[in-house]
Design a protein around this motif. Sequence first.
Motif, PDB file in Angstrom:
ATOM      1  N   LEU A   1      -2.188  -0.113  -8.244  1.00  0.00           N
ATOM      2  CA  LEU A   1      -2.376  -1.644  -8.565  1.00  0.00           C
ATOM      3  C   LEU A   1      -1.070  -2.141  -9.566  1.00  0.00           C
ATOM      4  O   LEU A   1      -0.677  -3.406  -9.216  1.00  0.00           O
TER       5      LEU A   1
ATOM      6  N   GLN B   1       1.415  -5.207  -8.044  1.00  0.00           N
ATOM      7  CA  GLN B   1       1.642  -6.576  -9.022  1.00  0.00           C
ATOM      8  C   GLN B   1       3.098  -6.680  -9.310  1.00  0.00           C
ATOM      9  O   GLN B   1       3.520  -7.785  -9.234  1.00  0.00           O
ATOM     10  N   GLU B   2       3.904  -5.553  -9.919  1.00  0.00           N
ATOM     11  CA  GLU B   2       5.110  -5.832 -10.089  1.00  0.00           C
ATOM     12  C   GLU B   2       6.230  -5.948  -8.984  1.00  0.00           C
ATOM     13  O   GLU B   2       7.071  -6.752  -9.177  1.00  0.00           O
TER      14      GLU B   2
ATOM     15  N   GLY C   1       5.385  -7.374  -5.920  1.00  0.00           N
ATOM     16  CA  GLY C   1       5.204  -8.910  -5.588  1.00  0.00           C
ATOM     17  C   GLY C   1       5.284  -8.797  -4.000  1.00  0.00           C
ATOM     18  O   GLY C   1       5.013  -7.972  -3.127  1.00  0.00           O
TER      19      GLY C   1
ATOM     20  N   ASN D   1     -10.360  -5.394  -7.378  1.00  0.00           N
ATOM     21  CA  ASN D   1      -9.228  -5.874  -8.097  1.00  0.00           C
ATOM     22  C   ASN D   1      -8.127  -6.274  -7.271  1.00  0.00           C
ATOM     23  O   ASN D   1      -7.744  -7.400  -7.448  1.00  0.00           O
ATOM     24  N   ALA D   2      -7.788  -5.479  -6.025  1.00  0.00           N
ATOM     25  CA  ALA D   2      -6.755  -6.248  -5.104  1.00  0.00           C
ATOM     26  C   ALA D   2      -7.053  -7.357  -4.545  1.00  0.00           C
ATOM     27  O   ALA D   2      -6.380  -8.327  -4.377  1.00  0.00           O
TER      28      ALA D   2
ATOM     29  N   GLU E   1      -9.177  -9.635  -5.784  1.00  0.00           N
ATOM     30  CA  GLU E   1      -9.060 -10.720  -6.909  1.00  0.00           C
ATOM     31  C   GLU E   1      -7.630 -11.229  -7.047  1.00  0.00           C
ATOM     32  O   GLU E   1      -7.410 -12.341  -7.151  1.00  0.00           O
ATOM     33  N   ASN E   2      -6.781  -9.963  -6.979  1.00  0.00           N
ATOM     34  CA  ASN E   2      -5.421 -10.515  -7.007  1.00  0.00           C
ATOM     35  C   ASN E   2      -4.623 -11.010  -5.473  1.00  0.00           C
ATOM     36  O   ASN E   2      -3.449 -11.192  -5.542  1.00  0.00           O
ATOM     37  N   ASP E   3      -5.541 -11.278  -4.585  1.00  0.00           N
ATOM     38  CA  ASP E   3      -5.117 -11.771  -3.152  1.00  0.00           C
ATOM     39  C   ASP E   3      -4.017 -10.726  -2.581  1.00  0.00           C
ATOM     40  O   ASP E   3      -3.055 -11.120  -2.078  1.00  0.00           O
ATOM     41  N   LEU E   4      -4.482  -9.222  -2.598  1.00  0.00           N
ATOM     42  CA  LEU E   4      -3.358  -8.501  -2.327  1.00  0.00           C
ATOM     43  C   LEU E   4      -3.623  -8.045  -0.756  1.00  0.00           C
ATOM     44  O   LEU E   4      -2.741  -7.637  -0.145  1.00  0.00           O
TER      45      LEU E   4
ATOM     46  N   GLN F   1     -17.102  -4.416  -9.522  1.00  0.00           N
ATOM     47  CA  GLN F   1     -16.066  -4.840 -10.431  1.00  0.00           C
ATOM     48  C   GLN F   1     -16.511  -5.147 -11.942  1.00  0.00           C
ATOM     49  O   GLN F   1     -15.554  -5.346 -12.701  1.00  0.00           O
TER      50      GLN F   1
END
Length: 353
Positions: free
Chosen positions: A65, A69-70, A72, A90-91, A93-96, A338
């Motif tokens: 994860l 994020q790093e 992008g 979590n993924a 939540e971060n729109d991955l 979560q």
Amino acid sequence: MKRLLGGCLAVFLLLTSLGCQQAEQEELVIYSGRSKALVDSLVERYRQQADRPVRVNYGTDAQLLAALQEEGDQSPADVFWANTTGALSNAIENDLLTTLPDSLVNRPARFAPSSGRWTPITTRFRVLAYNADAVDSTDLPASVLDLPEMEDVEGRIGWTPAYSSFQDFVTALRQVEGDDTARQWLEDMQALNPNSYTSNTPMIRALAAGEIDVALTNHYYVLRLKHGGAEGEYEEEEEGEEEEEGPPQSAPVETYHFAEGDVGNLALVTGAGVLQTSDRTDAAHDFLRFLLSQEAQAFAAQAVNEYPVIEQTSVPGYMLPADDALRLSPEFDFERLQDLDATLEMLRSVGAL
């Protein structure tokens, strides 16, 4: 003629270059929080069936994860194959992760997430393990909520409050029964003076040695003790590590399931989704379909003792039939796991952490 040959050579080199670039573009990249013992063999089977190059980057869920994020928009990853639903949430939540087609979301028999952005792949179950030389299974309660009433196991019960699967269980307990009930259960358990372990393997070995009588754990730790098998979660120390031999099948450790639908049987679901940055969504979907095939599901059961999410999948004879196992866990939206911070605070406040 020289010009013609030169021109042909230039065209050939250009086409070769384009072909190599195309091959690079078609490589499917998987970020896996699952173990090499499970993933390498499945990926090789898929690679041969699909005739598609596949690359796997391994790490813990948290490491992957952080990498996503790093990286992008520049991430090369197509598929995120996680060990926990918390990581998948979590993924999201971060729109991955992208929304999956219904054909994937609806294929598993149970545990499909409300978001539709990942699919369950396998499941593990919370269980009560017990030493059959010390405990009669008919004396065990129908619900995990009644476990604190077993005063005869005071000082001889094991749990793993610092371990992620136990924390997932407490989070589910909070969600299903409410915070007040969860806190009271933890306080009542503390009154039994439980033995705390940092992880499940040493706890199960202590159970086999007669140092404790019962233990709250995941089903596959008992199966691994008695029948062998690899770890399903990626761990950094697994690099070059040989599988540890356990006690023989005669070890007096048995598995107890609470009543059907009890939160003590909580399913701990693994899953996978397709990343927003992927340019190979069709290939990624194809790989997820493979993971949900009966071939792949049966292999996971044999390799790491995890239960399939596809009905009528064959499992080793020492495991519950898959269809029976799928009915054990309560109905639950696993993306609610979560909500971990409140669980950690509750565990600290009762002195379990």
